[in-house]
Design a protein around this motif. Structure first.
Motif, short mmCIF file in Angstrom:
data_model
loop_
_atom_site.label_atom_id
_atom_site.label_comp_id
_atom_site.label_asym_id
_atom_site.label_seq_id
_atom_site.Cartn_x
_atom_site.Cartn_y
_atom_site.Cartn_z
N ASP A 44 0.73 -1.07 -0.02
CA ASP A 44 0.03 -0.06 -0.15
C ASP A 44 0.79 1.13 -0.01
O ASP A 44 1.04 1.75 0.98
N SER A 45 1.56 1.61 -1.28
CA SER A 45 2.37 2.81 -1.26
C SER A 45 1.71 4.01 -0.80
O SER A 45 2.41 4.77 -0.31
N VAL A 46 0.61 4.43 -1.00
CA VAL A 46 -0.09 5.82 -0.78
C VAL A 46 -0.26 5.74 0.83
O VAL A 46 0.32 6.62 1.39
N ALA A 47 -0.37 4.73 1.59
CA ALA A 47 -0.37 4.80 3.02
C ALA A 47 0.86 4.79 3.46
O ALA A 47 1.40 5.59 4.34
N ALA A 48 2.04 4.25 2.59
CA ALA A 48 3.14 4.19 3.19
C ALA A 48 3.75 5.56 3.15
O ALA A 48 4.45 6.12 4.31
N ILE A 49 3.44 6.40 2.18
CA ILE A 49 3.96 7.45 1.87
C ILE A 49 3.32 8.54 2.76
O ILE A 49 4.10 9.48 3.47
N GLY A 50 2.18 8.18 3.26
CA GLY A 50 1.41 9.05 4.10
C GLY A 50 2.28 9.18 5.37
O GLY A 50 2.31 10.11 6.10
N TYR A 51 2.38 7.74 6.14
CA TYR A 51 2.99 7.73 7.18
C TYR A 51 4.51 8.31 7.16
O TYR A 51 4.94 9.06 8.06
N LEU A 52 5.07 7.93 6.27
CA LEU A 52 6.90 8.14 5.94
C LEU A 52 6.76 9.66 6.15
O LEU A 52 7.86 10.13 6.62
N ARG A 53 6.15 10.30 5.36
CA ARG A 53 6.07 11.83 5.47
C ARG A 53 6.04 12.60 6.78
O ARG A 53 6.51 13.52 7.13
N GLN A 54 5.34 11.79 7.69
CA GLN A 54 5.13 12.30 9.08
C GLN A 54 6.57 12.31 10.00
O GLN A 54 6.61 12.45 11.14
N VAL A 55 7.44 11.50 9.37
CA VAL A 55 8.66 11.10 10.17
C VAL A 55 9.58 12.46 10.04
O VAL A 55 10.01 12.75 8.55
N THR A 56 9.53 13.33 10.80
CA THR A 56 10.37 14.90 10.63
C THR A 56 11.53 14.92 11.29
O THR A 56 12.21 15.94 11.31
N ALA A 57 11.90 13.91 12.13
CA ALA A 57 13.07 14.11 13.18
C ALA A 57 13.47 12.55 13.36
O ALA A 57 12.66 11.66 13.52
N GLY A 58 14.65 12.54 14.03
CA GLY A 58 15.03 11.20 14.87
C GLY A 58 16.00 10.43 13.71
O GLY A 58 16.26 10.65 12.66
N GLU A 59 16.34 9.17 14.15
CA GLU A 59 17.41 8.29 13.51
C GLU A 59 16.69 7.74 12.21
O GLU A 59 17.44 7.30 11.32
N GLN A 60 15.41 7.77 12.20
CA GLN A 60 14.69 7.30 11.01
C GLN A 60 14.17 8.30 9.89
O GLN A 60 13.94 7.80 8.82
N LEU A 61 14.61 9.39 10.13
CA LEU A 61 14.19 10.50 9.15
C LEU A 61 14.90 10.24 7.74
O LEU A 61 14.15 10.28 7.03
N ILE A 62 16.12 9.96 7.55
CA ILE A 62 16.68 9.92 6.43
C ILE A 62 16.15 8.86 5.49
O ILE A 62 15.76 8.81 4.36
N ALA A 63 16.20 7.66 6.33
CA ALA A 63 15.69 6.50 5.39
C ALA A 63 14.44 6.78 5.10
O ALA A 63 13.78 6.23 4.15
N ALA A 64 13.27 7.28 6.01
CA ALA A 64 12.10 7.57 5.77
C ALA A 64 11.92 8.25 4.49
O ALA A 64 11.05 7.94 3.52
N GLN A 65 12.59 9.41 4.64
CA GLN A 65 12.33 10.28 3.34
C GLN A 65 13.08 9.70 1.98
O GLN A 65 12.12 10.21 0.71
N ILE A 66 13.81 9.00 2.14
CA ILE A 66 14.57 8.73 0.79
C ILE A 66 13.54 7.38 0.22
O ILE A 66 13.15 7.21 -0.86
N ARG A 67 12.89 6.56 1.37
CA ARG A 67 11.80 5.65 0.95
C ARG A 67 10.51 6.34 0.37
O ARG A 67 10.12 5.86 -0.72
N VAL A 68 10.19 7.41 0.67
CA VAL A 68 9.23 8.14 0.10
C VAL A 68 9.41 8.61 -1.37
O VAL A 68 8.88 8.43 -2.24
N ALA A 69 10.67 9.05 -1.53
CA ALA A 69 11.25 9.46 -2.88
C ALA A 69 10.89 7.91 -3.77
O ALA A 69 10.79 8.20 -5.16
#
Length: 279
Positions: A44-69
């Motif tokens: 479910d890429s739409v839901a995944a993007i929605g959640y990962l965009r909410q990661v705005t800090a912390g050690e998961q930030l970079i991995a989350a935003q690269i995965r969004v892209a």
């Protein structure tokens, strides 16, 4: 997280949802990241993007935003949306700028847009000329574009910055060997690479290839067999098969190539060497 580790998503997901709603900022970032992973695994890429965009800090930030892209790249927005997301992330989160830039260049590279990827890396290097990882990636792109002088300059700089970087010595040595130029220098570079990483199959392959170019067929065979024993890679199989063929062991070469093609169907290196000897 324990439930996730046990792949018990039915337990993990509602707990993470509660954490996303009620937790503090740090906890919400963690919850959003793992909820994005669950949605991603579900396809479910739409839901995944929605959640990962909410990661705005912390050690998961970079991995989350690269995965969004990466997910945007697969969707209707394509490369344009993916690049825009990474560029925005780099502006908003300067600490992760380098990782976002490298991710953007890798996307272009994967799409076969090597010249554009190299332009991005060159812009970074003008501002930060001593970024060894960027220098190495730029060198590999320059080689693909036939800019061997640029590749050599960048790799020499990597060696100066990180004298224990075996891959830099290997990349330059292999490039010389593959082009059948400066073979003595290639041998020296690969000797250095092997001294730093004696069991690396790709460096063993490179050494086997330069020995083959220098006419040391038995030395080449020994290194290539050792490399292939460690990793049954298509390019190593192509090299080993060629040496076997030249040594008069054509049947062994055919068997090796046939088995390698089953593992790596359509591989360009294997196809080219087979056409060379079995037109």
């Amino acid at each position: 997280i324990l439930a996730l580790q046990q792949e018990d998503f039915a337990t993990a997901e509602p707990l993470l949802q509660r954490l996303l709603e009620r937790g503090d900022n740090s906890e919400r970032n963690v919850a959003a990241y793992y909820l994005g992973q669950i949605a991603d695994d579900r396809g479910d890429s739409v839901a995944a993007i929605g959640y990962l965009r909410q990661v705005t800090a912390g050690e998961q930030l970079i991995a989350a935003q690269i995965r969004v892209a990466q997910l945007l790249l697969k969707q209707g927005g394509g490369m344009g949306a993916a690049r825009e997301h990474l560029q925005t992330a780099a502006r908003r989160h300067p600490a992760g700028e380098m990782q976002f830039v490298l991710a953007e260049a890798q996307m272009l590279r994967d799409a076969g847009r090597d010249a554009e990827a190299l332009e991005i890396l060159d812009r970074v290097l003008k501002q930060q000329p001593d970024q060894a990882d960027v220098l190495y990636d730029a060198a590999m792109l320059a080689e693909k574009l036939g800019q061997v002088d640029v590749m050599e300059r960048n790799l020499r700089r990597v060696m100066a910055l990180k004298p224990d970087n075996a891959h830099a010595y290997n990349a330059l040595g292999y490039t010389f060997a593959d082009r059948n130029i400066r073979l003595d220098e290639a041998r020296q570079l690969l000797d250095k690479a092997l001294s730093l990483a004696p069991d690396d199959p790709f460096i063993l392959d490179s050494m086997g290839w330069v020995l083959y170019r220098q006419g040391d067929l038995q030395g080449a065979l020994n290194h290539l067999q050792k490399a292939y024993g460690k990793k049954q890679d298509a390019e190593i199989a192509a090299h080993l098969g060629e040496v076997l063929w030249v040594l008069g062991r054509q049947d062994d070469a055919r068997v090796l190539w046939r088995e390698a093609l089953k593992r790596h169907p359509g591989n360009a290196e294997l196809t080219a060497v087979i056409k060379k000897f079995l037109p």
